[in-house]
Write an enzyme that holds these catalytic residues in place. Sequence first.
Site, PDB file in Angstrom:
ATOM      1  N   ASP A   1       5.620   2.649   4.746  1.00 20.78           N
ATOM      2  CA  ASP A   1       4.870   3.116   3.574  1.00 20.78           C
ATOM      3  C   ASP A   1       5.507   4.355   2.979  1.00 20.78           C
ATOM      4  O   ASP A   1       6.010   5.231   3.698  1.00 20.78           O
ATOM      5  CB  ASP A   1       3.423   3.442   3.959  1.00 20.78           C
ATOM      6  CG  ASP A   1       2.682   2.221   4.471  1.00 20.78           C
ATOM      7  OD1 ASP A   1       3.135   1.096   4.180  1.00 20.78           O
ATOM      8  OD2 ASP A   1       1.654   2.385   5.156  1.00 20.78           O
TER       9      ASP A   1
ATOM     10  N   LYS B   1      -7.526  12.975  -1.029  1.00 18.87           N
ATOM     11  CA  LYS B   1      -6.393  12.049  -1.030  1.00 18.87           C
ATOM     12  C   LYS B   1      -6.355  11.170  -2.263  1.00 18.87           C
ATOM     13  O   LYS B   1      -5.325  11.066  -2.942  1.00 18.87           O
ATOM     14  CB  LYS B   1      -6.423  11.184   0.233  1.00 18.87           C
ATOM     15  CG  LYS B   1      -5.277  10.168   0.275  1.00 18.87           C
ATOM     16  CD  LYS B   1      -5.298   9.335   1.553  1.00 18.87           C
ATOM     17  CE  LYS B   1      -4.156   8.322   1.543  1.00 18.87           C
ATOM     18  NZ  LYS B   1      -4.120   7.513   2.772  1.00 18.87           N
TER      19      LYS B   1
ATOM     20  N   ASP C   1       3.905  -0.062  -2.840  1.00 16.84           N
ATOM     21  CA  ASP C   1       4.839   0.883  -2.214  1.00 16.84           C
ATOM     22  C   ASP C   1       4.782   0.805  -0.697  1.00 16.84           C
ATOM     23  O   ASP C   1       5.188   1.744  -0.003  1.00 16.84           O
ATOM     24  CB  ASP C   1       4.550   2.312  -2.682  1.00 16.84           C
ATOM     25  CG  ASP C   1       3.151   2.759  -2.312  1.00 16.84           C
ATOM     26  OD1 ASP C   1       2.320   1.913  -1.948  1.00 16.84           O
ATOM     27  OD2 ASP C   1       2.869   3.974  -2.391  1.00 16.84           O
TER      28      ASP C   1
END
Length: 1485
Positions: free
Chosen positions: A872, A941, A1171
Amino acid sequence: MSQLLLKALRPIGRSLAPRAIARGLHINPAIPLVRSLQLQQPVVATRRLYQQVAQTDGSIGDDYSLFAPADTAPIALGDLQDDRSTKHYMQTGKSLAEQLSLMQACMVNGDIDRAQRMLVGLYKLYPEAMRDVADVSMHNEILAGMLSAKPRSLTTEALLWYDQMERNYSIKPNANTYAILIREFLRKDLRNVGTVLMQEMIRSEITFDSMLHSSYLSDSDIDMIKAVAQELMSENNENKDIATDLIRAVNAANGAADSVNAQYINTANASSADGGDVGDVQSTKEQAAHDSMALKSSKVSGIVHLQTTLKSLYTNELEGYNLQMRLERDTYDSEIARCKQVNESRGDPLLSSNIGALKRLTAKWLPRLEALIEEEQARCRQAYETASVDRARISYGRFFTQLDPPKIAIITILETLRMNAMEQKSHNSENMPKFVGVKTITLVSNLSTAIHNEIRFQNIKQRTNRHILARNMSVAKLASSGKLFNMAIRRAKSLELKANERDWLDTWDVSTKTRIGSLLVSMLIEVARVTEKISDPVSGVISERMAPAFTHDYLVYRGRKYGIIVPHSTLREMFKEDSIASTVSARSLPMLIPPRPWLTYNSGGYLSQDEPCMRMKESNEQLRYLKKASEENRLHTLLAGLDSLGLTRWAINRPVFEAVRKVWNSGIGLAEIPPSTYTVPEPVKPENYETDQKAKTKYIYEMREWQNGSSNQHSRRCDCNYKVEIAQAFLNHPMYFPHNMDFRGRAYPIPPHFNHLGNDLCRGLLLFDEGRPLTERGLFWLKIHLANLYGNDKLSHEDRIKFIDDSLDRIMESADNPIPDSILQEKHEGKLPWWLESSSPWQTLAACIEYTAAMRSPNPAEYVSRLHVHQDGTCNGLQHYAAMGRDCKGAFEVNLAPSEKPQDVYQGILNVVDRLINEDAEKGVKAALVLKGKLTRKIVKQTVMTNVYGVTLIGAREQISARLREVKAEDGSHEFNLVEVSSLSLYVAKKIFDSLGEMFTQAQEIQNWLNESASRIARSMPAQALAAWKRMILDSKTSQQKLRDAIKDAKNNECDLDSEKVMELRPDLGPGAMRRRRLNTLATKPMTTVAWTTPLGLTVVQPYRKYTMRNINTALQQITVRDANMPSPVNSQKQKTAFPPNFVHSLDASHMILSAIECKRAGLIFASVHDSYWTHACDIDKMNDILRDQFVKLHERPIMEDLKAEFEERYFNHMMPTPQQEYVVKIPSSVECSPKKAAKAAKLSKEEQRLQQEHRVEEELGQQHLMTCGETDVAIDKDGSESTVSSASSADRARAESLAKIEEVDLSSVELIDPKQDIVAALQQADQIEFTLTAIKDRMAKEIQSLESESSARIKEIRSKIRPPRKSTKTIAKAKSEPLASDSTETKLTVREYQKQIADIKDQLKKDRAAVERKYSVSFTPPSIFVSQPPSSDIYKTIDAMIKDGRLQGRLVKRIRWIPIEFDPLPKHGEFDLNEVRQSPYFFS
């Protein structure tokens, strides 16, 4: 067509039989053909490409660049003023594609004459627009319709149409054209005509191989063609060469098909009836066997059909091909058969015991709804056969009658039930309150789309033959072997497909779609009934009655009225037991075989669907760009990337599935599996509810949250049910996920409910179907992966390995007994298995099982692993920003630079936010005191991650608000007061934004540049459009004035003004005036969208527009729908805010596609979730090298420089309205003159008046333009009033003192100061120039005044000498000839002589005035200086102060200028070395 053939056909009437036509034809092969001998480009290009790769092994060459060529010009479509399709839609209300679709519907319904008239009429009325839309595929449909007309085919007309295609319409026939003609004439035993057509086809450089791959030919047609060729061979005539080539082509195609598998020949064309047994009701014994492994509450008809279809195992690819085609083909047929069987078994208790109540209702509604549909179809046919006045029914009826009533009925029932059962998880998309049911417009739209797609599918599935199947299978084998990733082979196959493709798809207009959908919903409301129980209020006796299953109602929200379809409460209860929400077409399930490769923009994915490779929400603009890119062969890299992702073969992880099944059947809620019942207790209403406002507000918030949770619980359960059901259906079968992309190029799996992009449950249930030995490095990466899933992804690799080694016993315990009985009985007392403590529990369980099996194997390094291991990125958007800006600090924070341990950007932002909150807490800020020490990484986050993707402050507030509501105190209550959560979230969001600006300055600068560039583009318009608008306004004003003058003259002459004269003076009032005005009005709106080209060649077009809404009266209600065909102004604010995230997403997508292709080249099994990149553990090192190499290669390109250059090229002729302050200087003249003379001096010439009017029109357009863009401060100082107000006493004195100090300048040699270099000095120079011009004018005025005074005195003196007139008028003539009386001895003069002297004086005055004007003439135009700086800038404040205190003589006047669009200089790069990415161990980890 040969001249002899044409001449022979013309005199032959329709009454002659085909045999007579054949006897009347005498074919002479020696006669030259009229058809053009030019080579067909696709055929030639295909041959050349095959020659290039003939000597290779078909692999991808290392020297082949996957990037778009640097010198490729961007794709540009015409502006609104030049778009012929737009003008046509504005004139007719329908697009050409919609009118052509109606034409095709006429052909399907047998009305060939009307279809032909429509096409000819469209060509006559709109020849240019038709050339853009009507291609050879559409003409082929016309030919096929003529030749298959009932009761008698239009043979002669078809040949005549074929002859006119190229001559009249510039359409060259292709292989499909000849396949249609040859097929029909051979069917009618007109062999001679067919032979001539074959000759013409050969001379047009179209091969028999291409013709045999036409989808218009069936297997029987090919056999017939071969038989005719054999007859020609036996006759041994001049057509023997043609027959030889034809037989060779047929034998070669047959050989290719037979080599794949002869079995498919007998099964490929099986009718849908053959699949009827897939829905057979199972026997009791079979059902019991199934229930031993089944899931509770899994009576989902779509899944049962899937499971039944998959019962028979297949042993080779073609068997899988058959099964996949059967799945896609028989979805609704099997459901109809099942409903019939349910009705037949209604009286049998054994057979009906396993049939749910909802299925019985569905089976009961079906025949009733089917009867209503049959009646409506009959009315539709009668309407257009008798030319009824019901135009609406005629319009939609031609489409409504194309599908059988049973299919329309079952689609209506299933779609309505599915959408209502989902409890509308998307209600919050418009911030609407929760409600039961579904919005009418949503249901109507989805239902009509499902009907339309089924009609398309029915047409597609009938068009195939064994040669097409063999070609598709050969292409699939090339893709599986990797040879199709050789771009030369891919281009050759693409051109080969284009030579035979039938890419013309019908398009329903919005009114047709809406009327059909609402008609079906109203029919279902009429027939659908459920049994409801009612209680007598007096006796209490419970009875039953039939009630409507659905009702139509309205919801009023924020002043708008929304129609909704509400299911009955009894029906909603059935949803909980028999979830029809999971019923979905098998065409949206994972595939059993590799997906069809994407060779063109609309040919790939599922076998039976021709849909674009891009997900679009009715955006015609995006489709046009995509089609253009495909035509120019710019999509090969992107399509190859989609193919590489779709070729990954998946399997279900059986041990994980067993654990999931155990939890599901128990009904408990665990690890993203929601409980079967909502167990959260309802909030208790406080006793002081009426007296305490705070208690009341708190209760309302808590009650609202409880209601939302309750309404969401069933939807989550249904969604989870479907995922698990699909997993069970594919438990023993591998699967593939076909992929497509969004408008930015990001790849997504097409199956919506179950794929690897899903939640943790989906990912945990999936494995790679192919296993590979683990190896030592693979074991290392498996441990890293397991630690990452647990949540320790920010530790160093060594610490992660240690963590897994220390947890080995608990890991193995989790693998051995993942669901202990204590969990099911909810008696675990807080002691959970290790895997349930992780952040991704189901994936962690899968990794535990894999790791345990490897460790228990004799040699872990040789253990064959199928688990997908992930790598990741770290906030991937920030990684791209840091790479583009070469930002050293930012690169380090997101792990682009090497470090000893991974950097945690989210924790870094949290630390800064905590510091800012502590500083505010020391100052006593209330929000800071509440939040101090309570924020976590999880809270910040999402906002940090989405900030780089353009999240707004309001969006960030909502994100943080959701996280704060999840924070619970030790007693289980909410940590934060729900009433204050919104204000606290806004405070935290602002602090996060401040922290990001502090840590990532380079990213902020790039983002600001992107925002500003998008803002300028979105409010710009082409220069030619601006000129056209000005011309239209000026012409309109001129014509209005002429009409007013004509009306005035007619009134004075007491006569009427006829209409022809009015139309001559005002042509804009003629037919279509309303639509022309709308088009002209649209031209004044911001219509320019932001578009750019990705490094891989995809043109990205932002779809954000303020779409035009259209009201349509339907059987249910008046429905307001979005008209995607109507050109609409852009949403300037959305274009601006969305551009930075979309641009970064396009880079992210490019990196992923490049990595996917390179991994395929390297032989890796690869998958991605944007991603996050997945492969086998043993291949992680290889994949990591590829990821880093492709990232560096991507960012070694001048991405920002290319973007700026493309913008400058794409928008080079665009003008942009800009509010500015014009510096206007008016130095007062020292020469006094009368008001009359002053007005005369100020009068403008005609040219000056025209220019002034144009400027005024431009400013009005700019004002409207900016207001549409959402800018409010766009007022114009039309009277030239000052925007800066100062006191008269102090400022006037200061201005006079300053004016006295100004000196004149030499205008012949003055060098103008550039305002961009020194704005203040330029303004001071403007004062000097104006002072000099005024002084020159004053000196000129004084000399002119002196001359005028002298002349006036002389004239006065002369006039005093003239005698007064005599009293008697009779002596006037005599007096003129007599000398005047004078006391002087001078010579006496007559009146005429004195008048001549006066005239001479005036003439001399004119000459002297002209001489003075020439003396002081100045050919110098004062520069116009605009202050473009915002009022908040220091420069503007300085200028404002200088004007106020009199140091500047002018004033600032608000103006709106149209200036050529320019883009700011790019932000400067930092010093980061991209090659460091290759050395960073935590770039992806």
